[in-house]
Design a protein around this motif. Sequence first.
Motif, PDB file in Angstrom:
ATOM      1  N   UNK A  29       6.157  12.116   0.103  1.00 21.08           N
ATOM      2  CA  UNK A  29       5.072  11.356  -0.492  1.00 21.08           C
ATOM      3  C   UNK A  29       5.618  10.091  -1.148  1.00 21.08           C
ATOM      4  N   UNK A  30       6.706  10.221  -1.876  1.00 18.11           N
ATOM      5  CA  UNK A  30       7.322   9.039  -2.499  1.00 18.11           C
ATOM      6  C   UNK A  30       7.836   8.070  -1.443  1.00 18.11           C
ATOM      7  N   UNK A  31       8.438   8.602  -0.408  1.00 21.59           N
ATOM      8  CA  UNK A  31       8.953   7.757   0.670  1.00 21.59           C
ATOM      9  C   UNK A  31       7.800   7.012   1.354  1.00 21.59           C
ATOM     10  N   UNK A  32       6.712   7.716   1.590  1.00 23.05           N
ATOM     11  CA  UNK A  32       5.538   7.116   2.238  1.00 23.05           C
ATOM     12  C   UNK A  32       4.940   6.024   1.371  1.00 23.05           C
ATOM     13  N   UNK A  33       4.800   6.295   0.073  1.00 19.98           N
ATOM     14  CA  UNK A  33       4.203   5.313  -0.835  1.00 19.98           C
ATOM     15  C   UNK A  33       5.076   4.082  -1.033  1.00 19.98           C
ATOM     16  N   UNK A  34       6.380   4.234  -0.931  1.00 21.70           N
ATOM     17  CA  UNK A  34       7.265   3.085  -1.102  1.00 21.70           C
ATOM     18  C   UNK A  34       7.382   2.256   0.178  1.00 21.70           C
ATOM     19  N   UNK A  35       6.876   2.767   1.272  1.00 21.69           N
ATOM     20  CA  UNK A  35       6.901   2.058   2.548  1.00 21.69           C
ATOM     21  C   UNK A  35       5.969   0.846   2.474  1.00 21.69           C
ATOM     22  N   UNK A  36       6.459  -0.365   2.787  1.00 22.17           N
ATOM     23  CA  UNK A  36       5.607  -1.559   2.724  1.00 22.17           C
ATOM     24  C   UNK A  36       4.434  -1.498   3.706  1.00 22.17           C
ATOM     25  N   UNK A  37       4.593  -0.798   4.813  1.00 21.07           N
ATOM     26  CA  UNK A  37       3.511  -0.683   5.791  1.00 21.07           C
ATOM     27  C   UNK A  37       2.401   0.251   5.307  1.00 21.07           C
ATOM     28  N   UNK A  38       2.722   1.150   4.363  1.00 22.17           N
ATOM     29  CA  UNK A  38       1.741   2.117   3.900  1.00 22.17           C
ATOM     30  C   UNK A  38       0.524   1.425   3.300  1.00 22.17           C
ATOM     31  N   UNK A  39       0.760   0.470   2.403  1.00 24.48           N
ATOM     32  CA  UNK A  39      -0.361  -0.234   1.757  1.00 24.48           C
ATOM     33  C   UNK A  39      -1.181  -1.009   2.788  1.00 24.48           C
ATOM     34  N   UNK A  40      -0.495  -1.614   3.733  1.00 19.95           N
ATOM     35  CA  UNK A  40      -1.182  -2.363   4.778  1.00 19.95           C
ATOM     36  C   UNK A  40      -2.089  -1.439   5.602  1.00 19.95           C
ATOM     37  N   UNK A  41      -1.543  -0.293   5.991  1.00 14.03           N
ATOM     38  CA  UNK A  41      -2.311   0.670   6.778  1.00 14.03           C
ATOM     39  C   UNK A  41      -3.474   1.234   5.967  1.00 14.03           C
ATOM     40  N   UNK A  42      -3.233   1.468   4.677  1.00 15.60           N
ATOM     41  CA  UNK A  42      -4.283   1.998   3.811  1.00 15.60           C
ATOM     42  C   UNK A  42      -5.428   0.997   3.671  1.00 15.60           C
ATOM     43  N   UNK A  43      -5.102  -0.280   3.509  1.00 14.07           N
ATOM     44  CA  UNK A  43      -6.141  -1.312   3.413  1.00 14.07           C
ATOM     45  C   UNK A  43      -6.944  -1.389   4.709  1.00 14.07           C
ATOM     46  N   UNK A  44      -6.247  -1.303   5.842  1.00 13.82           N
ATOM     47  CA  UNK A  44      -6.917  -1.330   7.139  1.00 13.82           C
ATOM     48  C   UNK A  44      -7.875  -0.151   7.291  1.00 13.82           C
ATOM     49  N   UNK A  45      -7.398   1.013   6.874  1.00  9.52           N
ATOM     50  CA  UNK A  45      -8.218   2.226   6.975  1.00  9.52           C
ATOM     51  C   UNK A  45      -9.463   2.105   6.101  1.00  9.52           C
ATOM     52  N   UNK A  46      -9.298   1.591   4.891  1.00 11.68           N
ATOM     53  CA  UNK A  46     -10.448   1.399   3.997  1.00 11.68           C
ATOM     54  C   UNK A  46     -11.407   0.369   4.547  1.00 11.68           C
ATOM     55  N   UNK A  47     -10.869  -0.677   5.171  1.00 11.41           N
ATOM     56  CA  UNK A  47     -11.706  -1.712   5.765  1.00 11.41           C
ATOM     57  C   UNK A  47     -12.549  -1.128   6.893  1.00 11.41           C
ATOM     58  N   UNK A  48     -11.912  -0.254   7.710  1.00 10.78           N
ATOM     59  CA  UNK A  48     -12.646   0.398   8.796  1.00 10.78           C
ATOM     60  C   UNK A  48     -13.754   1.282   8.252  1.00 10.78           C
ATOM     61  N   UNK A  49     -13.445   2.026   7.192  1.00 10.76           N
ATOM     62  CA  UNK A  49     -14.460   2.905   6.596  1.00 10.76           C
ATOM     63  C   UNK A  49     -15.623   2.114   6.041  1.00 10.76           C
ATOM     64  N   UNK A  50     -15.326   0.948   5.504  1.00  5.46           N
ATOM     65  CA  UNK A  50     -16.364   0.091   4.936  1.00  5.46           C
ATOM     66  C   UNK A  50     -17.361  -0.343   6.008  1.00  5.46           C
ATOM     67  N   UNK A  51     -16.870  -0.518   7.223  1.00  2.00           N
ATOM     68  CA  UNK A  51     -17.713  -0.959   8.323  1.00  2.00           C
ATOM     69  C   UNK A  51     -18.416   0.186   9.038  1.00  2.00           C
TER      70      UNK A  51
END
Length: 153
Positions: A29-51
């Motif tokens: 979990x810590x490794x995943x959260x520290x990954x720079x791509x994690x935040x990018x993917x999370x924002x993308x996922x939230x953007x998709x859910x918004x639509x």
Amino acid sequence: MSALVSKASISVLAAVAGTVFVSYCIYFDRKRRSDPEFRKKLKEKRKRRKNVSKDGTTTLPDLKDHEAVQQFFLREVQLGEELLAQGDIEEGVEHLSNAVAVCGQPQQLLQVLQQTLPPQVFRLLLERLPVVGQRLMVNAAQSGLGMAEDDVE
């Protein structure tokens, strides 16, 4: 006494296994959260859910707003391509069919997609188009946009 020792050793072994599992979860979990791509993917996922509306379908843009339609088209093509690349065929086809539904020149887009997509994926796309077209017509009727039924294919 050996039954008592084996029960104790099983209990200790279970406790150790549980501790190792929890430690493993915390580490990744810590490794995943520290990954720079994690935040990018999370924002993308939230953007998709918004639509996506409450019934699980993507909300279509106001067809009178050409800029919104163009942004929607580009976003749906990009999401469709990304999902297909990840192996999520159903969701990828859903997004591509949304793009075709709002496209100004759907026949040309379908020709391009036919050349680039595998035949089974393209077939799924063709099967999905009537449902999306119908949803587009309902959306257009609700927004007061008069369109003939054969304008949407």
